[in-house]
Design a protein around this motif. Structure first.
Motif, PDB file in Angstrom:
ATOM      1  N   TYR A  30       0.857  -1.187   0.000  1.00 45.41           N
ATOM      2  CA  TYR A  30       0.000   0.000   0.000  1.00 45.41           C
ATOM      3  C   TYR A  30       0.893   1.236   0.000  1.00 45.41           C
ATOM      4  CZ  TYR A  30      -3.771   3.242   1.265  1.00 45.41           C
ATOM      5  OH  TYR A  30      -4.679   4.277   1.270  1.00 45.41           O
ATOM      6  N   PHE A 133      -0.329  -0.482   7.402  1.00 46.81           N
ATOM      7  CA  PHE A 133      -1.546  -1.164   7.797  1.00 46.81           C
ATOM      8  C   PHE A 133      -1.732  -1.148   9.310  1.00 46.81           C
ATOM      9  CE2 PHE A 133       0.154  -3.322   4.001  1.00 46.81           C
ATOM     10  CZ  PHE A 133      -0.903  -3.099   3.117  1.00 46.81           C
ATOM     11  N   VAL A 152      -6.292  -7.323   8.955  1.00 52.13           N
ATOM     12  CA  VAL A 152      -5.561  -6.197   8.376  1.00 52.13           C
ATOM     13  C   VAL A 152      -6.560  -5.105   7.972  1.00 52.13           C
ATOM     14  CG1 VAL A 152      -3.930  -5.480   6.592  1.00 52.13           C
ATOM     15  CG2 VAL A 152      -3.854  -7.827   7.481  1.00 52.13           C
ATOM     16  N   SER A 154      -7.149  -1.315   6.285  1.00 49.31           N
ATOM     17  CA  SER A 154      -6.571  -0.277   5.422  1.00 49.31           C
ATOM     18  C   SER A 154      -7.699   0.620   4.937  1.00 49.31           C
ATOM     19  CB  SER A 154      -5.847  -0.913   4.219  1.00 49.31           C
ATOM     20  OG  SER A 154      -6.779  -1.262   3.211  1.00 49.31           O
TER      21      SER A 154
END
Length: 552
Positions: A30, A133, A152, A154
């Motif tokens: 990311y 994250f 996780v 995000s």
């Protein structure tokens, strides 16, 4: 190849663990930052001679090694942590995140590689910022203590990665898979569920580990002589039950095998293994007690040729020998691909007269992976928008995907990925967008990645078809053969006199090549062609043929 990742999308790239059981490794990306979730090894098959281990395709990370923010480990099995040292050799300051026992196991392994890790211990319920994250760690039950799932978060969506897990309701250590935390994740919203597939073809529910204890106890009760128990070196729960049975029957236990000694020492020191007083004995003192009091807890349950059990079966172990009054207990599963090695080992032990108890003739093992009934519960609790089955062969992934569909996941939202697939998630929508090149990385002794598929093919030919060498010395200017051709063969069933028939033709081919003014390579190829056609037609073989021509 996928398009470059935009700043408003999360990318998932599996570098191992799909279409196979082993070398689990997933990369999350990311905004230019990477987090590696698990980094394990795959053990070689018989078709990969000489190979010690197979790594995830960490070459993908080489050019971006400085973008790796952390390695997150779900639990301490080799197929999830075994490749960490090889990744850290690319950059040794990458933080490692995991539970206490997992970190202890990997730190001991890294010590052998002379790498000092940057470790961070987490426990279930912890919420940590790992790279870009937010990760919440959830307790799951498995065949090694302290296993964790990872939730996780995000801005582009939530991912739940189970690692390896099952729902044992009566675990040996009392640590249940935290279904309340799963339910909370489901309420918050799981956009992508990356779920263990290993037992997705198995109906019902996996039996409890606690059911193995009475079976082991019964084996001990009826064993007149020595007992050798073989299991995975990280299966703390199974070792615990062996120790309990030994204490109940007045036996002493010695840990045998470097990894078994190392891991059980760590587990005992950290309180994950409860060693009854007076039960453990050093291997060197076992000969001082009667045979009917000895228990050897060893490695080698998968038929590994250099492991303890294989050396016992071949009567080459310096301190342990088995005979007709002894019992050998295989207290582990049979990993696909190892069947021939394990059965060969069982036959060898029985040839020595030992009584052998294994998964095929007694209920001495339960799996550490969730079966269909447990997976159904997970999908119904989580109600994920997308599902991506991981950790398993293709048949396991397909079965897992079928369970997802049964529970309401649209078929088009089930992603059956492969190693090297690229999956992007944007605003909660997940799609397969391409793939990156993926190749095998073999560990062969101290060599890493230098063995290619071509070289493995050569090894298979040498093992299965044999080897023929042809040597000749020539005077190119005079266009004369000085000596030879001489033919030697290895690993061929036939006597070398069989080549008397083809020698004249090989000689003629070399003479013609000399007359045409060919270089040494051309002369070698001329002899190879003649020999290759003949040996294929006459002997029905395809050996490796190495012609050598020397100019004098």
């Amino acid at each position: 190849m996928p398009a470059p990742l935009s700043n408003d999308a999360v990318r998932i790239i599996p570098l191992g663990g799909l279409g196979e059981v082993g070398r689990n490794c997933n990369v999350l990306e990311y905004q230019g930052k990477l987090v590696v979730v698990d980094c394990g090894v795959l053990f070689p098959e018989e078709s990969q001679p000489g190979v010690d281990l197979i790594l995830p395709d960490i070459d993908y990370l080489k050019n971006r090694i400085n973008d790796v923010e952390a390695i997150v480990l779900t639990h301490g099995h080799e197929d999830h942590i075994g490749a960490v040292p090889y990744l850290l050799k690319l950059r040794n300051d990458i933080p490692i995140v995991g539970s206490q026992l997992t970190i202890a196991f990997i730190e001991a392994k890294l010590q052998e590689h002379r790498i000092k890790p940057h470790s961070h211990i987490v426990v279930e319920g912890d919420v940590e910022n790992v790279g870009p994250f937010e990760m919440e760690f959830i307790a799951v039950n498995h065949s090694v203590p302290d296993a964790l799932a990872v939730f996780v978060r995000s801005p582009e969506g939530n991912i739940l990665i189970t690692g390896d897990f099952k729902m044992d309701q009566l675990p040996v250590d009392g640590r249940l898979t935290d279904l309340r935390a799963f339910a909370k994740a489901g309420q918050e919203g799981v956009d992508l569920f990356m779920c263990d597939s290993t037992n997705a073809e198995v109906p019902g529910f996996v039996r409890s580990e606690s059911e193995i204890g009475p079976v082991i106890d019964d084996v001990f009760a009826h064993a007149p002589g020595q007992i050798v128990v073989a299991s995975f070196s990280s299966h703390v729960h199974r070792v615990q039950q062996v120790l309990n049975a030994a204490a109940h029957h007045g036996r002493k236990v010695a840990f045998v095998g470097r990894s078994m000694v190392r891991n059980m020492t760590i587990a005992a020191e950290l309180g994950y293994l409860d060693v009854p007083a007076g039960v453990l004995l050093d291997l060197g003192y076992m000969r001082d007690i009667p045979e009917n009091q000895r228990v050897y807890m060893s490695t080698g349950s998968q038929g590994e040729p250099m492991a303890v059990l294989a050396r016992i079966a071949s009567s080459t172990h310096p301190k342990i020998a088995v005979g007709p009054s002894d019992t050998v207990l295989f207290a582990s599963s049979l990993i696909p691909g190892n069947e021939n090695s394990v059965y060969r080992l069982i036959n060898g032990l029985m040839r020595l007269g030992a009584r052998v108890i294994h998964q095929g003739n007694a209920r001495v093992h339960v799996s550490g992976h969730a079966a269909q009934g447990e997976l159904l519960y997970c999908y119904n609790i989580l109600q994920p928008a997308f599902a991506m089955p991981i950790h398993g062969e293709v048949r396991h992934q397909v079965a897992n995907g079928g369970i997802a569909v049964k529970t309401g996941v649209p078929p088009e939202n089930v992603i059956l990925a492969e190693n090297g697939s690229v999956i992007d998630m944007h605003d909660g929508v997940v799609q397969l967008v391409g793939s990156v090149p993926f190749h095998e990385i073999y560990v062969d002794g101290s060599s890493v990645g230098d063995i290619t598929e071509t070289e493995l093919k050569d090894r298979r030919i040498l093992a299965e078809e044999g080897f023929i060498a042809i040597f000749a010395a020539v005077d190119a200017k005079a266009e004369q053969i000085v000596t030879g051709p001489h033919i030697q063969a290895r690993a061929m069933a036939e006597d070398e006199s069989v080549f008397d028939d083809i020698l004249p033709e090989v000689t003629v081919a070399l003479e013609e090549a000399l007359e045409k003014g060919m270089d040494t390579y051309g002369m070698q190829q001329a002899m190879r062609r003649v020999m290759g056609r003949w040996v294929s037609r006459k002997l029905r073989r395809s050996p490796m043929i190495i012609p050598t021509v020397v100019e004098v």
